[in-house]
Design an enzyme around this catalytic site. Sequence first.
Site: not given
Lengths: 304, 304, 304, 304
Positions: A64, A67, A189, A240, A258
């Site tokens: 992530s 991103k 992605y 998050y 992660v």
Amino acid sequence: MPEFQNILDNIYIEAKKTVDKGEIASYIPQLACVDINNFGIALFDKNGMLHSSGNTQERFSIQSISKVLSLSLAFNLLGEKLWERVGVEPSGDPFNHLSLLEQENGKPRNPLINAGAIVVADILVSHLKNPKEELLQYVRKIANDNSIDYDKDVAKSEKETGFRNYAAAYLIKSYGNLENDVETVLDFYFHQCSLSMSCEQLASTFYVFANRGKCLKQTQHLNLSQIKRINAIMLSCGFYDEAGEFAYEVGLPGKSGVGGGIVAVLPDNFSVATWSPGLNEKGNSKLGLQALEKLTTESGLSIF
Amino acid sequence: MPEFQNILDNIYIEAKKTVDKGEIASYIPQLACVDINNFGIALFDKNGMLHSSGNTQERFSIQSISKVLSLSLAFNLLGEKLWERVGVEPSGDPFNHLSLLEQENGKPRNPLINAGAIVVADILVSHLKNPKEELLQYVRKIANDNSIDYDKDVAKSEKETGFRNYAAAYLIKSYGNLENDVETVLDFYFHQCSLSMSCEQLASTFYVFANRGKCLKQTQHLNLSQIKRINAIMLSCGFYDEAGEFAYEVGLPGKSGVGGGIVAVLPDNFSVATWSPGLNEKGNSKLGLQALEKLTTESGLSIF
Amino acid sequence: MPEFQNILDNIYIEAKKTVDKGEIASYIPQLACVDINNFGIALFDKNGMLHSSGNTQERFSIQSISKVLSLSLAFNLLGEKLWERVGVEPSGDPFNHLSLLEQENGKPRNPLINAGAIVVADILVSHLKNPKEELLQYVRKIANDNSIDYDKDVAKSEKETGFRNYAAAYLIKSYGNLENDVETVLDFYFHQCSLSMSCEQLASTFYVFANRGKCLKQTQHLNLSQIKRINAIMLSCGFYDEAGEFAYEVGLPGKSGVGGGIVAVLPDNFSVATWSPGLNEKGNSKLGLQALEKLTTESGLSIF
Amino acid sequence: MPEFQNILDNIYIEAKKTVDKGEIASYIPQLACVDINNFGIALFDKNGMLHSSGNTQERFSIQSISKVLSLSLAFNLLGEKLWERVGVEPSGDPFNHLSLLEQENGKPRNPLINAGAIVVADILVSHLKNPKEELLQYVRKIANDNSIDYDKDVAKSEKETGFRNYAAAYLIKSYGNLENDVETVLDFYFHQCSLSMSCEQLASTFYVFANRGKCLKQTQHLNLSQIKRINAIMLSCGFYDEAGEFAYEVGLPGKSGVGGGIVAVLPDNFSVATWSPGLNEKGNSKLGLQALEKLTTESGLSIF
């Protein structure tokens, strides 16, 4: 300037002594086989000097964290129009991002949750001729490192198990907020998430967000307004439903993955990256969080 | 026994006079080109006599009505174990069925919402050698009519636009409640929905639910307990968030489809099917609902 | 007509032998001290004959069963305008009725969930001079029994612990769907729930819903359309998130209360009431449900 | 140090020229009668020097800004145990905070949404002998101004119309997260919200959060860790569902109130307060937001 090298060395020693290292993410089979004892921390200070301790050259799946990089490229391409397709508010929600998508008619809350990153991926697929190739070139350029690459096995592994991402993509498409095929967008992605980088490479790449848009070689990649926006989003949405906790404990804009990586920046001061594959129950690297907290506490540097 | 033919003729005359016929469903392109002026009603009484009025032999896409037939076959195959994978409670929710799926960890509320029907489709795909072929044979047998068939153009049209169904299927799969490939399951599901039948064929097929499990030729296809269960589910869940209204206005177990069809049964009395392609804002056939209300009012027959 | 007395006696014998009787509701202190071994079942057949077995004359707190009676009175007063303030659809939701209230801007899903019954209570408070007195008279009249009364201790106990009902009432008021003071409305509502009745009294009272609006003395209290509406609501919404299960297992319109009572009716056939204070995990009387299932199975009578 | 006085004067001139000033909050009758043309901005720099422009001495209702002050006092009393009863994560939700409360069993997301501030109020009511009196003394002490007071008319007005706050309080109580009577807690809460202060008084009071816990007279009121925590919460949660936007546009920890006030701080640099009663559609002061954006842009000072 604080004695960064000393601080990092102490962080490393303490990390090595910690027994509870959290749990390795198991839902992507390729990630499950990483050794939990890996630990590294690398920091570039305001003069572009590298300080590091531990396994800072071994590469891992940045997941992530990517991103922020795809967002950065898409923001460059679209400018403020980007926010018509994805929001900038924290999701405040650990779990049911599909519910939120339904409530908000297919416009994801922010670009750092999966649904939002999928919309960003769609934008890049629409605007780039060779999306995977060009994103890779972009990252290599910011990082000044042509050895950075995708890990095709990880990408394949995610594709085979990423049912929730498929569900999100199809839901977004049902609301008309996805221009391309779901398969094409997710292929991009999953590759983006599979980028394999070391702590040193990550800290080098994110130097741009600490240095008002200029990379370590002082090339301007983003303008000040873009940097401010992305840093604000990292601070609000980077962790998050642990974003509030991170804002307090660490007090820096940052992003976790992660794969066990975390990057963070203190504008005008430093960029830093940690790696420890064990996650806490919120999905953020357990020792990484502790390391960053220790870093801001010992250095006395944070945004607050 | 009431004068069914008279009642149906009056219903037909009134339907023809009604100006506001609702709106044709537009999201499946193939359905959008049907003539809104079609109207038919067909009823088999307890003696197996047919009464009908209007276009009762023209075929249309039965869409969600097919969920009762696939449920019936799956219930035959699995028995009570079926309820481990799908519930029997009304969803009470007009819109966000994905939210509910998330809340309830991938177990759909009931087999008559899309998510539930997708799980039922998965079960049939797992248990049947040639699922599409065998479902068709099953329907033909209950209906005693070998001319019933899928409409491949409708199936293809749904496949190309059914993003929400893909989202639901992938979400269910992410919770481990889908055994087969999403593509395979949805291919079956879209075919099932594309079944093309007339009012007479539908009324004939659903006679089995009015006649304690026996079809018009008195062959036993389901036992009494199965019939009771399916009728209870139709009454509670057959009309999305208009189920309560339908239970009152009509007072019969039934099921509607976006193709404009509605079937309903009064146990031990009759099965009935109506067709009028214009829908109300809840997605149920506008004139069909009025027709069934008139039928139960004029005949004085309902379950209450 | 089946041998009702025989069936009820068998039900009683079986109930007495059942070891797992469920759990008594503990959140209203006054209800917690009832003996779990109580069991009664009383039925009035189509000729108005009483059949009963067990403790059918001992009174208990009817709790939510009262919602059908207040609804019946409010429906008499307002007619169809009632549905502008409360819906008729199942809530489909075990728990978060306040969420639904927010989603739907303060209009409760149906009159048999707490929020809906509070709106009905508000209507009665607005339209009646002495609401508590007049509801009591209404119930006594339908039941032909002037000894029926509130249990003030239960009402007081509920008032002191009914925080969730206060939350619901204030939320409804914030949306402008409550005309009177929250305190006044809830005082009425808690009294209504505290009505103390025996199985015989309940079966007698609900005979009106089985007998097309006429009580045991053949006085007309509601018209046929009203009866149909209320029976449809009981069938769809009478058992919280176990409504679908009840529709199948029992197949009758009915209503349960946390005091352990259940009433049910088969239109044109019978009204029945059971009492067993132990509840299942959904909050419905455990042995009561089993008794009613046995009743419809053995008598072969249900709406399906 | 930037030319603050110049910047503030320019902000004032621009604000005066702006035609669209937003809408005054109407749901608290006492607030609806304020003149929309009021505008003020006051700032204390790192040397404790005051810079100001416009109506900076007129008092207005600080409303939700008071939540930071009650939080500060409660945090002093309980320390980290406070977080057992209220979270630190953004709610990410514009509207349905009661839904979130239900999902999370009565533990509010953070202390700056109404539900969280009600829990904080409950804590103060439990721990203080004369809660209203002692909170007032606390605020006066930090502000070094004994003229600060409650506006009893505003408090009364809120009490009569605050149904949603009653709903939240009762819901929290139903989960056991409210120790005192709802009436007592809300009486305190409505008084706290009614605190009447000017821009100068607010900037003076919040100097403590910019100055590592010391007020303008250099008395230590909070320690550094507490300041960091509260600033982090203000940044993440201070502007409801506009928090992400504010973090970007302004880049400072802050808090708004429906009375049209906003406070913000840049740690080690300045505290600032603005007042303009017109709100944008998210409930934050329209001109206040523009003023703060201009301030950080022109001064080049923000946390990013």
